[in-house]
Structure formats: C-alpha cells, structure tokens
Design an enzyme around this catalytic site. Structure first.
Site, PDB file in Angstrom:
ATOM      1  N   SER A 211     -11.080   0.141   3.282  1.00 57.35           N
ATOM      2  CA  SER A 211     -10.269  -0.244   4.434  1.00 57.35           C
ATOM      3  C   SER A 211      -9.478   0.957   4.938  1.00 57.35           C
ATOM      4  O   SER A 211      -8.717   1.565   4.184  1.00 57.35           O
ATOM      5  CB  SER A 211      -9.302  -1.375   4.056  1.00 57.35           C
ATOM      6  OG  SER A 211     -10.021  -2.527   3.683  1.00 57.35           O
TER       7      SER A 211
ATOM      8  N   ARG B  12       0.834  -1.209   0.000  1.00 61.86           N
ATOM      9  CA  ARG B  12       0.000   0.000   0.000  1.00 61.86           C
ATOM     10  C   ARG B  12       0.869   1.260   0.000  1.00 61.86           C
ATOM     11  O   ARG B  12       0.579   2.249   0.656  1.00 61.86           O
ATOM     12  CB  ARG B  12      -0.957   0.015   1.206  1.00 61.86           C
ATOM     13  CG  ARG B  12      -1.854  -1.187   1.312  1.00 61.86           C
ATOM     14  CD  ARG B  12      -2.830  -1.286   0.153  1.00 61.86           C
ATOM     15  NE  ARG B  12      -3.650  -2.476   0.287  1.00 61.86           N
ATOM     16  CZ  ARG B  12      -3.337  -3.678  -0.193  1.00 61.86           C
ATOM     17  NH1 ARG B  12      -2.206  -3.827  -0.886  1.00 61.86           N
ATOM     18  NH2 ARG B  12      -4.125  -4.707  -0.021  1.00 61.86           N
TER      19      ARG B  12
ATOM     20  N   GLU C 248      -4.540   3.881   6.004  1.00 63.21           N
ATOM     21  CA  GLU C 248      -4.328   3.792   4.561  1.00 63.21           C
ATOM     22  C   GLU C 248      -4.599   5.115   3.859  1.00 63.21           C
ATOM     23  O   GLU C 248      -3.822   5.542   3.012  1.00 63.21           O
ATOM     24  CB  GLU C 248      -5.217   2.699   3.937  1.00 63.21           C
ATOM     25  CG  GLU C 248      -4.674   1.294   4.086  1.00 63.21           C
ATOM     26  CD  GLU C 248      -5.327   0.330   3.114  1.00 63.21           C
ATOM     27  OE1 GLU C 248      -5.694   0.759   2.006  1.00 63.21           O
ATOM     28  OE2 GLU C 248      -5.464  -0.845   3.464  1.00 63.21           O
TER      29      GLU C 248
END
Length: 355
Positions: free
Chosen positions: A255, A175, A351
């Site tokens: 998420s 990520r 994130e």
C-alpha cells in the site's frame, strides 16, 4: 527506555558501489556508495565508524519493502540481516517472543502459529522484516502491531549503547512511530519482543476477511464464525494474494498511501457530495477514509505513467512494470495526490520513505 552494554566494534566489511536492486521491493536498479551486511550487532558500529564513510548519510534496509529509492545513494547502507527467534519467557497470561530484526516478518508469524502461540495471524504476508514492523507500526485486517508489542532492542549509533524501548518510548501512531521522526538515523533496531496473549480471541470482523472465512467454512456471509488462528492466517494470505501483486513478480511496496483520517464535520459534508464513500468510524470520533476508493473514483486504477502504474486490482498499490525509476513512481504518486485533493479536498500521505 533502559540502557545496557556498549556494543564492541568489529572490523567493518564495506562494499563499494553495491547494487541495491535486490534490496528494494520496487526493484529499482540503484547503487549504494558503500554498503555493509549486518549479521552481528557489533558490525554496526564498525561500519558507521569506518573513516571511509565519515560524514556520509546512512540508510538502514531490511527487506526494502517500504522505501522508494529515487537514485544512487551517496552514503552508507546498512543491510540488516540479523536472524534468530525464541520464546523469552511466559506467564499465566502471555508468551513473550523475541525475533531478530532481519527475520522475514511473514516467516516469523507462521512460526508463532506453528509453535501454538497465536496473535499475529492478521498480519500474515506483510512484506518486510521484523525490524521494520515497529518503524511503520504495520497493521492489517483489524490489528496493529503495537497491540502485540512488548519492547525492542536498538543500538544508538552515536554512543554504541544498546537500549531497550517500551511501547510508550516508541510513540506508536497510525503507520507511525518515534523511529520515523526523532529517532530516524539515530537508532538501528536489532530485535523485537512481542506479547502474545494466551486468552486469544479471533479478529475476524474485517469485511474481506469475514467473507473469505465464511466461504472457506461453507457458511453464508454474515453467519457467526469462530475461526481458529490458523484459519485466519490462511484467509488473510488468500485475500492478500488475490488482490496484491507479489513483489518478486511485479515490483511494488504494498500500500503506497495511508488511509486519511478526517474530522466528523468534514466527513458529513463529504458524504453529502459522495454518498457511496467508504469509511470507518474511529474511537476518537474521527473518520478514516479508504484511500483506495478515493483513488479509484479519480480514475487511476490500472492507469500508467510510463513504466510506473497503479495496479489494476488494488488502487492503493503502485507498481514498477519494468524499468521504472523511483522518480517516475513519485511523479505518479504526486499526480494521484493532486487529483484526490482537487476532487475530495483530502490530502493523501505516502506510506513508504521516499529518498
């Protein structure tokens, strides 16, 4: 990295006091001091070189699915709306497919399958645009975008140069990428090219996905399956829709936390205290923990702080139940991080980009 022509500036069409409510999936009702819709590459430099925005900070938004806006943005927002997709070339091993940065990601994945070019099906229904995919190195159900990445085209705002970056230059991580660090605010991605291998093999080992595929095929869980790419696409869509809220109905950014990765010794000590902990062994010997499980065990699933809440079906997802601010969502996130750290000694990292 290779360089190509300079982008020729056009006349900027700046919008003052522009609402960003429709440009972030949390649905936060905030405004940009200035905004510019980017439908052609040459509009980028015209916007950033406009004397009205000299010295102001910049923000690039595609679908706004990976950002938390905590207030009005005192600067220039570039709304990337570049569209188009094509097969650049093919050889005996792969198709090379290019999509403009403003293409909706899910629609692009569906198009590749409709054109009989599998390889991205595990990444179906991820919100956002093609241009955002490399920044976050999106991944799901056993596949990361970097595994299908060939190159991208970006404009360096300071020079106006169009550059081409390969995977090494993008420095992909979990990520993560060059664009979240050194390249942030320096470049705007305008198109991405993917390599889709002709020797396609299904990625169907992820537990939730395997169960959905087995159920759809009328087989017992655990039986051998050789699903088609379309079957995987359909199963991924079904699984995601069953557990993740639609941002159009309930504001969220997918998420919210990364799955933390810890070393083997720390994991063994943690597992002695928490025998049921959900984990995934990594190739380098470390262990990835399921952030959603950690959050759930701390009792946060379904809980709220004002209009900001943890989704009742997926503890990884923070939602705006209506009227929440970005600051309230961040306060909820920090409370979750504190409890997970105190109980498990594990630090959760967000994130989305928090502004």
């Amino acid at each position: 990295m290779s360089q190509s022509n300079l982008v020729t500036p056009a006349v900027a069409s700046l919008m003052a006091g522009y609402s960003l409510k429709a440009h972030n999936t949390f649905g936060f009702d905030v405004c940009a001091q200035f905004a510019c819709l980017i439908e052609r590459e040459e509009q980028l430099l015209a916007a950033v070189r406009d004397p009205r925005v000299a010295g102001l900070p910049r923000l690039v938004l595609g679908g706004g699915s990976n950002v938390v806006l905590t207030g009005d943005f005192a600067g220039l927002v570039l709304l990337v709306a570049l569209r188009g997709r094509r097969v650049v070339r093919e050889d005996q091993d792969a198709w090379y497919v290019e999509a403009a940065a403003g293409e909706p990601w899910h629609e692009f994945v569906a198009w590749t399958l409709a054109e009989s070019m599998p390889g991205l099906e595990n990444l179906a229904l991820i919100p956002g645009t093609v241009g955002a995919a490399p920044i976050q190195n999106i991944g799901a159900y056993g596949l990361e975008m970097c595994e299908r990445f060939a190159s991208l085209r970006a404009i360096e705002l300071a020079t106006g140069e169009a550059v081409e970056l390969d995977g090494d230059a993008c420095r992909f991580g979990y990520r993560d990428s060059f664009f979240k660090r050194e390249g942030r605010e320096r470049f705007v991605i305008t198109s991405v090219t993917f390599r889709l291998p002709k020797a396609w093999q299904p990625r169907a080992g992820y537990a939730e996905l395997a169960r959905e595929l087995a159920a759809r095929a009328g087989q017992a869980d655990g039986e051998a399956l050789q699903p088609s790419a379309q079957a995987i696409f359909d199963a991924v869509v079904a699984v995601r829709r069953a557990k993740l809220p639609d941002p159009l109905e309930l504001g969220n950014a997918g998420s919210f936390f990364k799955n933390p990765v810890i070393d083997a010794a720390r994991f063994e000590a943690l597992k002695r205290r928490e025998p049921e902990i959900v984990s995934y062994a990594q190739a380098d010997g470390r262990v990835k923990l399921a952030a959603g499980w950690l959050i759930d065990r701390c009792g946060w699933k379904g809980r709220a702080m004002g209009a900001a809440a943890v989704h009742e079906r997926q503890a990884l997802v923070l939602v705006n139940r209506g009227g929440a601010s970005g600051a309230q969502v961040l306060a909820l996130a920090r409370a979750i991080q504190r409890d997970v750290s105190e109980r498990f000694g594990v630090e959760l990292e967000a994130e989305p980009v928090c502004l």
